[in-house]
Each structure stands twice: as structure tokens, then as C-alpha cells.
Design a protein around this motif. Structure first.
Motif, PDB file in Angstrom:
ATOM      1  N   LYS A  53       0.848  -1.188   0.000  1.00 58.45           N
ATOM      2  CA  LYS A  53       0.000   0.000   0.000  1.00 58.45           C
ATOM      3  C   LYS A  53       0.884   1.238   0.000  1.00 58.45           C
ATOM      4  CE  LYS A  53      -1.059   1.326   4.809  1.00 58.45           C
ATOM      5  NZ  LYS A  53      -0.105   0.558   5.592  1.00 58.45           N
ATOM      6  N   VAL A  54       0.284   2.358  -0.364  1.00 58.10           N
ATOM      7  CA  VAL A  54       1.013   3.621  -0.465  1.00 58.10           C
ATOM      8  C   VAL A  54       0.302   4.672   0.373  1.00 58.10           C
ATOM      9  CG1 VAL A  54       1.790   5.459  -2.015  1.00 58.10           C
ATOM     10  CG2 VAL A  54       1.868   3.074  -2.774  1.00 58.10           C
ATOM     11  N   ALA A  77       4.354   2.480  -6.343  1.00 63.78           N
ATOM     12  CA  ALA A  77       3.576   3.715  -6.215  1.00 63.78           C
ATOM     13  C   ALA A  77       3.241   4.293  -7.583  1.00 63.78           C
ATOM     14  CB  ALA A  77       4.340   4.728  -5.369  1.00 63.78           C
ATOM     15  N   ALA A  78       4.198   4.289  -8.505  1.00 62.97           N
ATOM     16  CA  ALA A  78       3.952   4.840  -9.844  1.00 62.97           C
ATOM     17  C   ALA A  78       2.925   4.013 -10.600  1.00 62.97           C
ATOM     18  CB  ALA A  78       5.265   4.911 -10.624  1.00 62.97           C
ATOM     19  N   VAL A  79       3.044   2.697 -10.513  1.00 64.01           N
ATOM     20  CA  VAL A  79       2.081   1.805 -11.171  1.00 64.01           C
ATOM     21  C   VAL A  79       0.685   2.022 -10.600  1.00 64.01           C
ATOM     22  CG1 VAL A  79       1.417  -0.607 -11.507  1.00 64.01           C
ATOM     23  CG2 VAL A  79       3.813   0.077 -11.762  1.00 64.01           C
ATOM     24  N   LEU A  80       0.613   2.129  -9.281  1.00 61.87           N
ATOM     25  CA  LEU A  80      -0.679   2.299  -8.624  1.00 61.87           C
ATOM     26  C   LEU A  80      -1.318   3.631  -8.984  1.00 61.87           C
ATOM     27  CD1 LEU A  80      -2.876   1.534  -6.628  1.00 61.87           C
ATOM     28  CD2 LEU A  80      -1.377   2.279  -4.777  1.00 61.87           C
ATOM     29  N   LEU A  81      -0.557   4.720  -8.970  1.00 60.71           N
ATOM     30  CA  LEU A  81      -1.105   6.030  -9.328  1.00 60.71           C
ATOM     31  C   LEU A  81      -1.666   6.027 -10.736  1.00 60.71           C
ATOM     32  CD1 LEU A  81       1.531   8.350  -7.678  1.00 60.71           C
ATOM     33  CD2 LEU A  81      -0.944   8.449  -7.265  1.00 60.71           C
ATOM     34  N   TRP A 107      -3.407  -1.588  -4.402  1.00 57.93           N
ATOM     35  CA  TRP A 107      -3.843  -2.407  -5.533  1.00 57.93           C
ATOM     36  C   TRP A 107      -3.565  -3.854  -5.174  1.00 57.93           C
ATOM     37  CZ3 TRP A 107      -0.041  -4.030  -9.732  1.00 57.93           C
ATOM     38  CH2 TRP A 107      -0.669  -4.840 -10.697  1.00 57.93           C
ATOM     39  N   VAL A 108      -4.575  -4.681  -5.346  1.00 55.13           N
ATOM     40  CA  VAL A 108      -4.416  -6.108  -5.101  1.00 55.13           C
ATOM     41  C   VAL A 108      -3.932  -6.753  -6.391  1.00 55.13           C
ATOM     42  CG1 VAL A 108      -5.563  -8.243  -4.407  1.00 55.13           C
ATOM     43  CG2 VAL A 108      -6.224  -6.073  -3.347  1.00 55.13           C
ATOM     44  N   ASP A 109      -2.644  -6.931  -6.491  1.00 54.39           N
ATOM     45  CA  ASP A 109      -2.014  -7.463  -7.701  1.00 54.39           C
ATOM     46  C   ASP A 109      -2.351  -8.949  -7.846  1.00 54.39           C
ATOM     47  OD1 ASP A 109      -0.375  -8.304  -9.741  1.00 54.39           O
ATOM     48  OD2 ASP A 109       1.482  -7.503  -8.887  1.00 54.39           O
TER      49      ASP A 109
END
Length: 404
Positions: free
Chosen positions: A238-239, A296-300, A274-276
Motif C-alpha cells: 500500500k502507499v 507507487a507509480a504503477v498504482l497512481l 492495488w491487489v495485484d
């Protein structure tokens, strides 16, 4: 004598009626209810403090929107305990920062509308009358920060979040149990009558009852008495985003059920995750769980599909505004916890296998106490370990379990 302490030779308990292994919120709530039942209870935690491993790495949230009856039977009374927490633990004024800002599940696929409507009907059947189905116009009118792509959803205002640290401390302070810190379990001894002692790095405790509430290490604790548990650890990241004016502070926890991305406000900033679906099972869990440098970048990027304002926020962020942490979700074959005695090893009890430990822990701890004292019979507990061998598994379809 202090309740929460690092024991030495003089203060290390030599006996206990029950030993709880694991000092997260699940274990501490269990110790609370066992001590309330009048049992001499000792909890063992290997780290320097209670609630310092998996518990604080969660999003500290709770929801009544469950479609599994066994889960609803745990979470609904747990929420009531949280709502009346100071009275529950007997500490006037104890504040757990409870917020009823709701859970909002949304989907950009109209095919999911029937699934969401069915979920709401199940919620109503469990007494969660405030659960609502939302059409596209409802979502846009009530939650303007949600993408116009979202065409259906569910919402329950009474869901929300809290301080898991304060809840854990409240359970500990409100109990008569002893909480041993920086004490690691090294073995569990048995004799002809079952469990007889717990060995630790600071000495042994003679006991006939042990509760395994060791979270991601529950499997290794069970192995000490030759038991294999059907649980798997999966890393979840999480972020935390630093305060930004664009983040709506009154928003609920917002979840895209398709991508399983979600965010909620937190002190002017936000928590997001995000639940990968491609995250592998972790064979050997560790205390310090590594994070991915680009998470964090992928999630944003992903979360802008849920709430487009995040694209603007992302443009203002520096690396110091983002903190990525990781812990474990624990999964069983039916994604529901393991609670109650293990018949093969007399004196061994389980309270583990959680992906939703914070929200279920109050009632789960009370159930362990009821089972251990005989107030509840094992056959009346649908979350017993033997359910798999008995063919009594009942799977559900609650959103955001993290399983696909």
C-alpha cells in the motif's frame, strides 16, 4: 506488575492457563476475552511492541458488506464493539478514531450490475439494511470524484476505518492478561495429555492451552506440534500519500471492483492500494516485507481510472510525498479464517488465516474464548479447521478479498 513488558528471569511467568502466541490485534483481542473469562492468560510477542507487524500495515478499515454468513457473523458484532469500544474494554474515554465514512464499491462493467444487486440482497438478509445498490447517476451525483466510466456500485455509510493501534492498546489495557514483548516462541512441548508447555527465548511457560494467533507465522507455530495449516501468505503493498488539497477528506473508501484498486482519505492525504493478481504466494514470510520500487507509480497510473483527480495529484508529487509499505494477507482455501480447537493436538487452538483481521478481531477473539471455555461447541463454529475434511466449506463472493 506491568501488563505489557519485556520479561526477565524474575518477571517471566512460569505458568499460565492459556498462552496466546502473536501480539497483533487478533491475538490481543483474543487475550482480552480469555482474561475476561477469568483465565490466567499470557500473550507472547516476538517484537518490541504490540501491533507492530501486519496490523498497522493494513488499511485499518471495517465493513459490513460481506456475502459469507460466517464472515458476517464475525464482522457485525465486531463493528458494534468498535462503536462502543470504551465500554467494551472498560476504559472510559478510550478513543479509537472511529470514522463512518463508508465503503463504496464501483464497476465500469454493466455486466456486474446484477452481481452487485445480488450482493446487496445478501447484505440485507444479514441485517445490513443500509447497504445500497447505486446506478451510474447515483454515483455521479453523490460521489463526483468517481470516474464517469463507473456504471454501478454498492455503498454502505456505516462502514469505515479506525486506529488499529489504539484498538489493540485498548484491548491490552482493558484485560488482565500479561503481554510479553521481545519474547520468541522456540517450541511447544506435549505429553500424553496434549500440550504441556511453551518454550521461549526467555524461558518456558507450563500451560495446557495455546492459541495460535501468529498471523503470517502461524504455519511455523503449528509445525512445532506437527500440524500443517491450509493457509498461504501473499504480500500486499500500500502507499501513503502526503496531504494534498485535491484529495476529498469526506470521501468513503473507494474501490474499483474490476481492477481491485482502492483509496481512502487519511489526515488530508490518502492511503491507496492495488491487489495485484500476479503476486505469488510467499513460502517463507519475513518480518520486514520488501516493497517494489515502482509500485507507487504503477498504482497512481491505475487508480486514475477510478478517480481521475489522481492524475492531477500525481503531477504535484515528489518521492518524499509517497511511502510504500507491505504486509501479508493470509488465505485459506475458502478465504475465511481458522478458528477453534485442533482435535489432533489437545490444547491447541487457532485464530489465524486472515485477510481481514482488523475488522473481524473483536468477535473472533470472543469466539475463541467461548470455544475454549465450553460456552460454544466446536460443531457450532463453521470456521473450524476440520470444515475442509468434513466437506462443509461455504465460499462467498465478498469484494476486495484479494483472490481471483
Amino acid at each position: 506488575m506491568r501488563k505489557i513488558f519485556v520479561p526477565d528471569a524474575a518477571t517471566m511467568p512460569k505458568t499460565a492457563e492459556v498462552v496466546v502466541i502473536g501480539g497483533g490485534i487478533v491475538g490481543v483481542a483474543t487475550a482480552f476475552w480469555l482474561s475476561r473469562a477469568g483465565l490466567d492468560t499470557v500473550l507472547i510477542e516476538m517484537r518490541e511492541g504490540l501491533s507492530t507487524l501486519t496490523t498497522p500495515l493494513s488499511i485499518e478499515s471495517f465493513r459490513a458488506q460481506m456475502t459469507e454468513k460466517a464472515m458476517a457473523d464475525l464482522v457485525l458484532p465486531s463493528i458494534r464493539m468498535y462503536e462502543n469500544f470504551a465500554d467494551t474494554v472498560g476504559i472510559p474515554g478510550h478513543d479509537i478514531a472511529l470514522k463512518h465514512q463508508g465503503y463504496l464499491f464501483v464497476s465500469d462493467d454493466v455486466v456486474n450490475a446484477e452481481r452487485l444487486k445480488q450482493a446487496v440482497a445478501v447484505h440485507h438478509g444479514y441485517g445490513v439494511a443500509g447497504s445500497e445498490f447505486l446506478a451510474a447517476d447515483d454515483i455521479r451525483q453523490r460521489f463526483p470524484y468517481i470516474s464517469e466510466r463507473m456504471v454501478c456500485g454498492t455503498f454502505h455509510q456505516n462502514d469505515g476505518w479506525l486506529s488499529s493501534h489504539e484498538a489493540t492498546q485498548g484491548f491490552a489495557k482493558g484485560s488482565t492478561a500479561k503481554f510479553l514483548l521481545q519474547t520468541k516462541v522456540s517450541g511447544i512441548d506435549t505429553d500424553a495429555e496434549g500440550i504441556c508447555a511453551v518454550r521461549t527465548t526467555r524461558g518456558s511457560i507450563a500451560t495446557r492451552q495455546v492459541v495460535n494467533a501468529a498471523g503470517p507465522f502461524a504455519q511455523s507455530i503449528a509445525a512445532m506440534v506437527g500440524v500443517t495449516l491450509p493457509i498461504e501468505a501473499v504480500r500486499r503493498q500500500k502507499v501513503h500519500v502526503a496531504p494534498k488539497p485535491q484529495i476529498p477528506r469526506a470521501a468513503p473508501l473507494c474501490i474499483d471492483v474490476g481492477q481491485e484498486t482502492y483509496w481512502r482519505p487519511e489526515h488530508g492525504g490518502a492511503l491507496m492500494a492495488w491487489v495485484d493478481p500476479d503476486e505469488p504466494v510467499t513460502a517463507n514470510p519475513v518480518e520486514d516485507v520488501p516493497t517494489d520500487w515502482d509500485f507507487a507509480a504503477v498504482l497512481l497510473d491505475k487508480i486514475t481510472a477510478l478517480s481521475p483527480f489522481w492524475a492531477g495529484v500525481a503531477e504535484t508529487l515528489s518521492s518524499s510525498d509517497l511511502t510504500t509499505t507491505a504486509g501479508y494477507y493470509m488465505y485459506t482455501p475458502d478465504d475465511q479464517p481458522l478458528i477453534g480447537p485442533v482435535p489432533e493436538v489437545k490444547g491447541l487452538h487457532l485464530n489465524c488465516g486472515y485477510w481481514a483481521g482488523v475488522m473481524l478481531s473483536p468477535e473472533a477473539g470472543r469466539r475463541v474464548a467461548r470455544l475454549l471455555t465450553g460456552e460454544m461447541q466446536p460443531t457450532d463454529n463453521p470456521l473450524r479447521l476440520s470444515r475442509f475434511a468434513e466437506g462443509l466449506v461455504s465460499t462467498g463472493d465478498s469484494f476486495l478479498r484479494g483472490r481471483h
